[in-house]
Scaffold this motif. Structure first.
Motif, PDB file in Angstrom:
ATOM      1  N   ALA A  61      -3.636  -6.120  -3.846  1.00 48.74           N
ATOM      2  CA  ALA A  61      -3.504  -4.598  -3.916  1.00 48.74           C
ATOM      3  C   ALA A  61      -4.774  -3.865  -3.666  1.00 48.74           C
ATOM      4  N   TRP A  62      -5.686  -4.524  -4.095  1.00 44.11           N
ATOM      5  CA  TRP A  62      -7.202  -3.888  -4.284  1.00 44.11           C
ATOM      6  C   TRP A  62      -7.723  -3.943  -2.878  1.00 44.11           C
ATOM      7  N   VAL A  63      -7.796  -5.146  -2.459  1.00 46.79           N
ATOM      8  CA  VAL A  63      -8.075  -5.313  -0.939  1.00 46.79           C
ATOM      9  C   VAL A  63      -7.391  -4.111   0.095  1.00 46.79           C
ATOM     10  N   ASP A  64      -6.039  -4.114  -0.178  1.00 46.52           N
ATOM     11  CA  ASP A  64      -5.328  -3.286   0.549  1.00 46.52           C
ATOM     12  C   ASP A  64      -5.561  -1.771   0.599  1.00 46.52           C
ATOM     13  N   ARG A  65      -5.887  -1.263  -0.721  1.00 41.36           N
ATOM     14  CA  ARG A  65      -6.248   0.140  -0.549  1.00 41.36           C
ATOM     15  C   ARG A  65      -7.606   0.419  -0.541  1.00 41.36           C
ATOM     16  N   ILE A  66      -8.493  -0.560  -0.597  1.00 46.46           N
ATOM     17  CA  ILE A  66     -10.064  -0.588  -0.054  1.00 46.46           C
ATOM     18  C   ILE A  66     -10.063  -0.512   1.452  1.00 46.46           C
ATOM     19  N   THR A  67      -9.076  -1.125   2.287  1.00 48.20           N
ATOM     20  CA  THR A  67      -8.938  -1.100   3.498  1.00 48.20           C
ATOM     21  C   THR A  67      -8.157   0.194   4.131  1.00 48.20           C
ATOM     22  N   ASN A  68      -7.314   0.250   3.394  1.00 47.47           N
ATOM     23  CA  ASN A  68      -6.280   1.345   4.159  1.00 47.47           C
ATOM     24  C   ASN A  68      -6.076   2.901   3.413  1.00 47.47           C
ATOM     25  N   ASN A 105       6.818   6.746  -4.582  1.00 47.71           N
ATOM     26  CA  ASN A 105       6.491   7.436  -5.700  1.00 47.71           C
ATOM     27  C   ASN A 105       5.103   6.924  -6.175  1.00 47.71           C
ATOM     28  N   TYR A 106       4.249   7.684  -7.068  1.00 47.41           N
ATOM     29  CA  TYR A 106       3.223   7.414  -7.666  1.00 47.41           C
ATOM     30  C   TYR A 106       1.967   6.805  -6.721  1.00 47.41           C
ATOM     31  N   GLN A 107       2.125   7.430  -5.445  1.00 43.89           N
ATOM     32  CA  GLN A 107       0.969   7.119  -4.551  1.00 43.89           C
ATOM     33  C   GLN A 107      -0.375   7.050  -5.094  1.00 43.89           C
ATOM     34  N   PHE A 108      -0.689   8.097  -5.763  1.00 47.42           N
ATOM     35  CA  PHE A 108      -2.047   8.353  -6.471  1.00 47.42           C
ATOM     36  C   PHE A 108      -2.276   7.307  -7.444  1.00 47.42           C
ATOM     37  N   ALA A 109      -1.417   6.734  -8.201  1.00 45.83           N
ATOM     38  CA  ALA A 109      -1.736   5.748  -9.243  1.00 45.83           C
ATOM     39  C   ALA A 109      -2.029   4.161  -8.575  1.00 45.83           C
ATOM     40  N   ARG A 110      -1.031   4.153  -7.312  1.00 49.37           N
ATOM     41  CA  ARG A 110      -1.292   2.775  -6.747  1.00 49.37           C
ATOM     42  C   ARG A 110      -2.511   2.860  -5.827  1.00 49.37           C
ATOM     43  N   ASN A 111      -3.552   4.233  -5.679  1.00 52.25           N
ATOM     44  CA  ASN A 111      -4.495   3.961  -4.978  1.00 52.25           C
ATOM     45  C   ASN A 111      -5.770   3.570  -5.889  1.00 52.25           C
TER      46      ASN A 111
END
Length: 297
Positions: free
Chosen positions: A131-138, A145-151
């Motif tokens: 999840a961390w690598v995905d958010r750093i990359t994308n 829902n909760y897009q902000f919390a998953r970033n």
């Protein structure tokens, strides 16, 4: 937006920073109203969360009993801190409102947020590492829902979040607490918070909530979590069975069909999360003009 009898106090975040524990503490006071809906999310933009009270009349009605009994009312919608526009709306309709925000060491905050998103079935990545690598990359997820919390790189940016909050909320209306300090044995923060909220000091029990866990079966979990239509139907049926309640089922489920999550920061050393958030932690210390040793040890 219509002016009305809005809540006296708003616990605006951060998610997974002890907000539920704090709310449970405050509602033990005889001067505080325990609202049937802890997180109405009324001031959030549409689509941020799957649940909330959108009608202004219904929202104000949640706190009518507090007004009638002259009790302090609290909206504990803990996502508000991530949305400055929401805070501006609150300040406009309730100029004398009090705001409380709890900050937590960001490395632990984002890991806990990931675990909560997994439990709620909002996070698809099977591990925090992915999840961390995905958010750093994308960046922020594009849907759901909760897009902000998953970033997580952004939801852990505690300094930037606090800076935006302080730009909107008047300083004399804002109480800033540190998770690692407020729940320590020697903490006097609850006493000072009582004074800030205009209530008398009170005795309270501290209860651990929202412990780390994930469902053993996603299929069963989808059926039993409180927002499913099956669970809502069950609530109607058990009203006719006095010795069974949805609470009994939920507790049995949590005991028998939920497994603990044992992941810790030490498992993700190669991601250098602590280094990533160094600037954010220093920004908080600068904004508060104080050091937070527990964030660095």
């Amino acid at each position: 937006m219509i002016m009305g009898d809005y809540p006296d106090c708003f616990i605006i975040g951060l998610p997974k920073a002890g907000t539920t524990a704090l709310y449970n503490i405050l509602t033990q006071s005889s001067e505080v109203f325990d609202c049937p809906v802890k997180e109405p999310n009324f001031f959030l933009p549409e689509g941020v969360t799957p649940a909330g009270v959108r009608n202004q009349h219904d929202y104000v009605g949640l706190y009518s009993e507090a007004k009638d009994n002259k009790l302090l009312s609290i909206d504990a919608s803990i996502s508000y801190a991530h949305f400055p526009d929401s805070l501006e709306k609150i300040v406009k309709v309730k100029p004398d409102a009090k705001f409380v925000i709890i900050l937590r060491r960001p490395e632990k905050l984002v890991l806990s947020q990931y675990q909560q998103m997994r439990y709620g079935l909002f996070e698809e990545c099977e591990s925090f590492r992915l999840a961390w690598v995905d958010r750093i990359t994308n960046g922020q997820p594009a849907s759901g829902n909760y897009q902000f919390a998953r970033n997580y790189p952004e939801s852990g940016a505690v300094g930037s979040i606090l800076e935006k909050v302080m730009a909107v909320v008047p300083s004399d209306s804002l109480k800033i607490l540190i998770y690692e300090e407020i729940f320590s044995q020697e903490s006097k923060d609850i006493i000072m918070l009582s004074d800030f909220l205009g209530i008398q000091p009170f005795e309270f029990r501290m209860k651990k909530v929202n412990t780390r866990k994930e469902p053993a079966s996603k299929i069963v979990h989808r059926l039993i979590i409180k927002d499913s239509w099956i669970f809502k139907l069950f609530r109607l049926l058990v009203k006719k069975i006095p010795f069974i309640s949805p609470g009994h089922v939920r507790r049995f489920y949590d005991k028998k069909m939920v497994k603990p999550l044992d992941a810790s920061l030490s498992d993700y050393g190669e991601l250098e999360i602590e280094k990533y958030f160094e600037a954010e932690k220093r920004k908080v210390e600068d904004l508060l003009s104080k050091k937070i040793p527990s964030w660095w040890c």
